[in-house]
Design a protein around this motif. Structure first.
Motif, PDB file in Angstrom:
ATOM      1  N   PRO A   8       3.198   0.676   1.870  1.00  0.00           N
ATOM      2  CA  PRO A   8       3.140  -0.304   0.781  1.00  0.00           C
ATOM      3  C   PRO A   8       1.712  -0.530   0.283  1.00  0.00           C
ATOM      4  CG  PRO A   8       4.612  -1.075   2.510  1.00  0.00           C
ATOM      5  CD  PRO A   8       3.911   0.131   3.046  1.00  0.00           C
ATOM      6  N   SER A   9       0.750  -0.570   1.214  1.00  0.00           N
ATOM      7  CA  SER A   9      -0.651  -0.759   0.827  1.00  0.00           C
ATOM      8  C   SER A   9      -1.196   0.473   0.120  1.00  0.00           C
ATOM      9  CB  SER A   9      -1.493  -1.076   2.063  1.00  0.00           C
ATOM     10  OG  SER A   9      -1.046  -2.264   2.684  1.00  0.00           O
ATOM     11  N   PHE A  10      -0.798   1.652   0.577  1.00  0.00           N
ATOM     12  CA  PHE A  10      -1.232   2.912  -0.030  1.00  0.00           C
ATOM     13  C   PHE A  10      -0.845   2.956  -1.511  1.00  0.00           C
ATOM     14  CE2 PHE A  10       0.080   7.272  -1.189  1.00  0.00           C
ATOM     15  CZ  PHE A  10      -1.118   7.956  -1.046  1.00  0.00           C
ATOM     16  N   PHE A  11       0.415   2.695  -1.804  1.00  0.00           N
ATOM     17  CA  PHE A  11       0.869   2.771  -3.192  1.00  0.00           C
ATOM     18  C   PHE A  11       0.345   1.601  -4.033  1.00  0.00           C
ATOM     19  CE2 PHE A  11       4.102   5.657  -1.347  1.00  0.00           C
ATOM     20  CZ  PHE A  11       3.887   6.735  -2.183  1.00  0.00           C
ATOM     21  N   LYS A  12       0.199   0.436  -3.424  1.00  0.00           N
ATOM     22  CA  LYS A  12      -0.364  -0.706  -4.140  1.00  0.00           C
ATOM     23  C   LYS A  12      -1.804  -0.420  -4.543  1.00  0.00           C
ATOM     24  CE  LYS A  12      -1.328  -5.671  -3.689  1.00  0.00           C
ATOM     25  NZ  LYS A  12      -1.262  -6.852  -2.780  1.00  0.00           N
ATOM     26  N   GLU A  13      -2.568   0.189  -3.636  1.00  0.00           N
ATOM     27  CA  GLU A  13      -3.967   0.506  -3.922  1.00  0.00           C
ATOM     28  C   GLU A  13      -4.084   1.564  -5.014  1.00  0.00           C
ATOM     29  OE1 GLU A  13      -7.963   1.732  -1.378  1.00  0.00           O
ATOM     30  OE2 GLU A  13      -6.198   0.995  -0.316  1.00  0.00           O
ATOM     31  N   LEU A  14      -3.208   2.564  -4.974  1.00  0.00           N
ATOM     32  CA  LEU A  14      -3.198   3.565  -6.047  1.00  0.00           C
ATOM     33  C   LEU A  14      -2.933   2.908  -7.398  1.00  0.00           C
ATOM     34  CD1 LEU A  14      -1.210   6.592  -4.539  1.00  0.00           C
ATOM     35  CD2 LEU A  14      -3.613   6.577  -5.229  1.00  0.00           C
ATOM     36  N   GLY A  15      -1.964   2.009  -7.430  1.00  0.00           N
ATOM     37  CA  GLY A  15      -1.636   1.322  -8.675  1.00  0.00           C
ATOM     38  C   GLY A  15      -2.798   0.491  -9.193  1.00  0.00           C
ATOM     39  N   ALA A  16      -3.532  -0.169  -8.288  1.00  0.00           N
ATOM     40  CA  ALA A  16      -4.674  -0.997  -8.698  1.00  0.00           C
ATOM     41  C   ALA A  16      -5.780  -0.139  -9.309  1.00  0.00           C
ATOM     42  CB  ALA A  16      -5.209  -1.772  -7.495  1.00  0.00           C
ATOM     43  N   ASN A  69     -20.064   1.298 -13.587  1.00  0.00           N
ATOM     44  CA  ASN A  69     -19.855   1.035 -15.018  1.00  0.00           C
ATOM     45  C   ASN A  69     -19.342  -0.386 -15.266  1.00  0.00           C
ATOM     46  OD1 ASN A  69     -20.540   3.764 -15.620  1.00  0.00           O
ATOM     47  ND2 ASN A  69     -18.448   4.372 -15.060  1.00  0.00           N
ATOM     48  N   GLY A  70     -19.859  -1.318 -14.469  1.00  0.00           N
ATOM     49  CA  GLY A  70     -19.507  -2.714 -14.646  1.00  0.00           C
ATOM     50  C   GLY A  70     -18.165  -3.111 -14.065  1.00  0.00           C
ATOM     51  N   ILE A  71     -17.469  -2.176 -13.434  1.00  0.00           N
ATOM     52  CA  ILE A  71     -16.150  -2.450 -12.860  1.00  0.00           C
ATOM     53  C   ILE A  71     -16.255  -2.415 -11.335  1.00  0.00           C
ATOM     54  CG2 ILE A  71     -13.743  -1.710 -12.727  1.00  0.00           C
ATOM     55  CD1 ILE A  71     -14.114  -0.364 -15.441  1.00  0.00           C
ATOM     56  N   GLU A  93      -5.323   2.728 -10.868  1.00  0.00           N
ATOM     57  CA  GLU A  93      -4.835   3.162 -12.183  1.00  0.00           C
ATOM     58  C   GLU A  93      -4.997   2.052 -13.219  1.00  0.00           C
ATOM     59  OE1 GLU A  93      -1.373   6.428 -11.169  1.00  0.00           O
ATOM     60  OE2 GLU A  93      -0.893   4.296 -10.917  1.00  0.00           O
ATOM     61  N   GLU A  94      -4.727   0.820 -12.815  1.00  0.00           N
ATOM     62  CA  GLU A  94      -4.869  -0.307 -13.732  1.00  0.00           C
ATOM     63  C   GLU A  94      -6.308  -0.480 -14.195  1.00  0.00           C
ATOM     64  OE1 GLU A  94      -3.302  -3.737 -11.827  1.00  0.00           O
ATOM     65  OE2 GLU A  94      -1.222  -3.039 -11.876  1.00  0.00           O
ATOM     66  N   LYS A  95      -7.260  -0.063 -13.361  1.00  0.00           N
ATOM     67  CA  LYS A  95      -8.670  -0.162 -13.741  1.00  0.00           C
ATOM     68  C   LYS A  95      -9.175   1.095 -14.451  1.00  0.00           C
ATOM     69  CE  LYS A  95     -10.016  -3.659 -10.393  1.00  0.00           C
ATOM     70  NZ  LYS A  95     -10.994  -4.098  -9.383  1.00  0.00           N
ATOM     71  N   LEU A 145      -8.876   4.501 -13.608  1.00  0.00           N
ATOM     72  CA  LEU A 145      -9.191   5.760 -12.935  1.00  0.00           C
ATOM     73  C   LEU A 145      -8.091   6.777 -13.205  1.00  0.00           C
ATOM     74  CD1 LEU A 145     -10.700   4.692  -9.487  1.00  0.00           C
ATOM     75  CD2 LEU A 145     -11.871   5.251 -11.622  1.00  0.00           C
ATOM     76  N   GLN A 146      -8.492   8.010 -13.453  1.00  0.00           N
ATOM     77  CA  GLN A 146      -7.562   9.035 -13.907  1.00  0.00           C
ATOM     78  C   GLN A 146      -7.061   9.929 -12.774  1.00  0.00           C
ATOM     79  OE1 GLN A 146      -6.564   9.187 -17.273  1.00  0.00           O
ATOM     80  NE2 GLN A 146      -7.682   7.234 -17.253  1.00  0.00           N
ATOM     81  N   ASN A 147      -5.778  10.306 -12.863  1.00  0.00           N
ATOM     82  CA  ASN A 147      -5.178  11.322 -11.977  1.00  0.00           C
ATOM     83  C   ASN A 147      -5.323  10.998 -10.491  1.00  0.00           C
ATOM     84  OD1 ASN A 147      -4.528  12.905 -14.286  1.00  0.00           O
ATOM     85  ND2 ASN A 147      -6.616  13.726 -14.272  1.00  0.00           N
ATOM     86  N   VAL A 148      -5.310   9.721 -10.138  1.00  0.00           N
ATOM     87  CA  VAL A 148      -5.527   9.377  -8.733  1.00  0.00           C
ATOM     88  C   VAL A 148      -4.375   9.869  -7.855  1.00  0.00           C
ATOM     89  CG1 VAL A 148      -7.070   7.437  -9.112  1.00  0.00           C
ATOM     90  CG2 VAL A 148      -4.610   7.054  -9.175  1.00  0.00           C
ATOM     91  N   ARG A 149      -3.154   9.850  -8.363  1.00  0.00           N
ATOM     92  CA  ARG A 149      -2.016  10.287  -7.554  1.00  0.00           C
ATOM     93  C   ARG A 149      -2.032  11.794  -7.343  1.00  0.00           C
ATOM     94  NH1 ARG A 149       1.814   5.947  -7.199  1.00  0.00           N
ATOM     95  NH2 ARG A 149       1.135   4.260  -8.575  1.00  0.00           N
TER      96      ARG A 149
END
Length: 484
Positions: free
Chosen positions: A78-86, A46-48, A88-90, A92-96
């Motif tokens: 640290p990478s796991f949680f950083k990637e989840l946050g990224a 979807n262009g992302i 979410e910022e784009k 994506l829903q309910n990733v956690r």
């Protein structure tokens, strides 16, 4: 219960992410079996553009209920949680809520990352760039080394606390590495800061219920006989029999109706079957799937809709050090100026940079010796042929068909484990040359609309390996795919 396994067939960066994204549309569970955040998948939807490293790519699909990081993986928190946050910022829903980590997966410490860099620099100081393994410096090798040496820390040990055992082990590891490399080498690493961060992560992991006993879940979902069994919506609370597996009821509807397993790295980087020692530290092939995801029955592959899919780039690339017989580079003996230019064009047109490292990829013609070997090890039932459109502008396209010893002209049988036999100075490649199509194929979605020369190229590869090519990638977007 159909199970689809997607594996890299060369040295990685084949474009596995797009096929995984497509298959995730019908998957209710997506699993990673091995590796860590040294892997990299890029998905354009979807262009992302989304970059996945340690996280399973199924998170891009909201209907993929569970994304599992298996016991064979190593997890840098640290990478796991950083990637989840990224993600979410784009948007994506309910990733956690949709990601779980096996409690048997290993914790990859910042300490491991520091040691990884130190080890590479020692190799560089001895033999220059050629002596380096070419790791991503993400701590993967040292973490697996400590796992095998029984010095590591599992996710379960970290989350449960186990009387502070995880912290004792980390401090012991630190002292051991100081004894090996000296305090000066590790002066940039802060042990107390890492202990503090991990204590914070422990709280977050526990409150989010991220860790799980994955083996009963996989066994319940698929069953020891490969048939689907009812699984609880609580990921593991189904009633058990005396042997730990719930009774099978073919009338029950499984929570996970379709399982997708995405490989990380690729077969030629496998610790046992790759170009050792220029490999990663995990089993990246089919064998690693069943050790990293215990409970998954091999009999599940007998389901008519199950498949083992090898992803093959229409040419060959490699990041980092190690042998590369069909590499096209003007610094390599016996590579013509014309072929060296072709290598530059493959790199430029294909935008060949590593997702994880950003390093420029080495490029060469498709190597059939390598692909056939990969098929033998991983037993592919289907292939995904990617980045066909990168070849659109070439007058001629070459395929490496065999290796010869340049010293005596003898043919080298199979894909050798002896790296001296693959030294570019002493190796002669037997090439088959095919005509290019000189027509744009980017975005083509139907087989019949491909140029005839492109079809012949694909059909030749298909006939040589004896495995059907079902998917053909013709561009970076999700939609740029031919399905035969």
């Amino acid at each position: 219960m159909p199970v689809k396994i997607v594996l890299g067939a060369q040295w990685g960066d084949e474009g596995k992410g797009k096929l995984v994204d497509i298959l995730c549309a019908s998957a209710s569970m997506c699993c990673r079996a091995a590796g860590g955040n040294n892997a990299g998948h890029t998905i354009v939807a979807n262009g992302i553009t989304y970059d996945f490293h340690i996280l399973p790519s199924g998170l891009i699909n909201p209907s993929c209920a569970l994304n599992l990081i298996g016991a064979g993986c190593v997890v840098h928190l640290p990478s796991f949680f950083k990637e989840l946050g990224a993600l979410e910022e784009k948007g994506l829903q309910n990733v956690r809520q949709r990601v779980k980590i096996s409690d048997r997966a290993q914790v990859c410490f910042d300490l491991h990352c520091a040691v990884d860099g130190i080890s590479e620099e020692i190799l560089r100081s001895k033999d220059g760039d050629k002596g380096m393994i070419g790791t991503t410096k993400k701590g993967i090798g040292p973490c697996y080394s400590d796992k095998v040496g029984r010095r590591g820390v599992t996710m379960g040990m970290l989350v449960s606390g186990q009387n502070g055992q995880w912290e004792k082990r980390l401090r012991t590891l630190h002292q051991g590495y100081i004894s090996t490399y000296g305090e000066d080498a590790l002066s940039h690493y802060d042990l107390e800061a890492e202990v503090k961060r991990l204590k914070e992560f422990r709280t977050e992991l526990a409150s989010g219920e991220y860790t799980i006993d994955a083996t009963p879940l996989l066994s319940r979902t698929i069953g020891n006989n490969g048939k689907a069994i009812q699984a609880s919506t609580q990921f593991g609370d189904a009633p058990e029999t005396s042997n730990g597996v719930p009774p099978s009821d073919e009338n029950d509807a499984s929570l996970f109706s379709n399982v997708l397993i995405e490989g990380a790295n690729a077969l030629l980087l496998d610790i046992d079957h790759g170009t050792y020692p220029y490999v990663t530290s995990s089993n990246t092939g089919l064998g690693g799937v069943f050790t990293g995801l215990a409970g998954l029955s091999p009999l599940s592959l007998t389901h008519p809709d199950s498949s083992i899919i090898g992803v093959v780039k229409a040419y060959t690339t490699r990041v980092g050090s190690g042998p590369f017989p069909s590499e096209l580079n003007n610094t390599i003996p016996h590579v013509s100026e014309e072929d060296a230019h072709a290598g530059d064009e493959l790199q430029r047109i294909g935008r060949e940079f590593g997702v994880t490292t950003g390093r420029k990829r080495r490029c060469g013609w498709l190597d059939m010796v390598l692909v056939k070997y990969s098929c033998q090890v991983n037993c592919y039932t289907h292939l995904n042929f990617t980045k066909l459109d990168v070849l659109d502008s070439f007058e001629e396209i070459k395929i490496a068909m065999a290796y010869r010893n340049r010293r005596d002209g003898s043919e080298i049988r199979g894909f050798p484990s002896d790296l001296d036999l693959m030294d570019n100075e002493h190796l002669e490649i037997v090439y088959k040359t095919m005509p290019g199509w000189k027509t744009e194929t980017t975005g083509t979605r139907e087989w019949d609309k491909l140029p005839q020369q492109a079809k012949e190229y694909i059909e030749f590869v298909e006939a040589e390996v004896g495995v059907p090519i079902k998917w053909i990638g013709t561009g970076p977007r999700r939609e740029d795919m031919i399905v035969r």
